[in-house]
Design a protein around this motif. Structure first.
Motif, short mmCIF file in Angstrom:
data_model
loop_
_atom_site.label_atom_id
_atom_site.label_comp_id
_atom_site.label_asym_id
_atom_site.label_seq_id
_atom_site.Cartn_x
_atom_site.Cartn_y
_atom_site.Cartn_z
N LEU A 1 8.24 -2.05 13.79
CA LEU A 1 8.93 -2.25 12.51
C LEU A 1 7.98 -2.84 11.47
N ASN A 2 7.16 -3.80 11.88
CA ASN A 2 6.20 -4.39 10.94
C ASN A 2 5.21 -3.34 10.44
N GLU A 3 4.75 -2.47 11.35
CA GLU A 3 3.83 -1.41 10.93
C GLU A 3 4.49 -0.46 9.94
N LYS A 4 5.73 -0.11 10.22
CA LYS A 4 6.45 0.79 9.31
C LYS A 4 6.68 0.13 7.96
N ILE A 5 7.02 -1.14 7.96
CA ILE A 5 7.22 -1.86 6.70
C ILE A 5 5.92 -1.94 5.92
N ASP A 6 4.81 -2.16 6.62
CA ASP A 6 3.51 -2.20 5.95
C ASP A 6 3.19 -0.86 5.29
N LYS A 7 3.44 0.24 6.02
CA LYS A 7 3.20 1.57 5.44
C LYS A 7 4.09 1.81 4.23
N LEU A 8 5.34 1.40 4.33
CA LEU A 8 6.27 1.56 3.22
C LEU A 8 5.82 0.76 2.00
N MET A 9 5.37 -0.46 2.23
CA MET A 9 4.91 -1.30 1.12
C MET A 9 3.68 -0.67 0.45
N ILE A 10 2.80 -0.08 1.25
CA ILE A 10 1.62 0.58 0.69
C ILE A 10 2.06 1.75 -0.19
#
Length: 110
Positions: free
Chosen positions: A33-42
């Motif tokens: 989830l953290n990785e997906k949130i990071d990608k989304l924020m980018i």
């Protein structure tokens, strides 16, 4: 000290092992989830092509359109006036053509 080996303790050990396994799975899910949130924020905050930048560009374009709108409305009004004038001229020419044809017919046949 002797260790207690009751059947209930075996169940407790199994439950603890299951809980540890569940906690480990939760940790992995949280990492994903953290990785997906990071990608989304980018994608959202990318300074070149992020969503925020695109929304700002769209807002600027809409502001420019709103500033140019009065000029477009004047052009539209001028076009409508020219169209009305053309229709009136066309009607006048049809009347003139009819008069000329009538005069020609009168001249040759009477």
């Amino acid at each position: 000290m002797a260790t207690i080996t009751y059947p209930e303790c075996k169940l407790c050990n199994q439950e603890i092992a299951l809980m540890k396994k569940d906690i480990e799975m939760l940790r992995e899910d949280i990492k994903e989830l953290n990785e997906k949130i990071d990608k989304l924020m980018i994608k959202l905050l990318d300074p070149d092509s992020g969503l925020v930048v695109r929304v700002n560009k769209n807002t600027e374009r809409l502001d420019e359109r709103d500033k140019a709108l009065p000029g477009w409305m004047e052009d539209l009004q001028a076009f409508r006036q020219m169209k009305s004038w053309k229709n009136n001229v066309t009607k006048a020419l049809w009347v003139l053509y009819a008069a000329v044809i009538g005069w020609i017919v009168k001249t040759f046949f009477w």
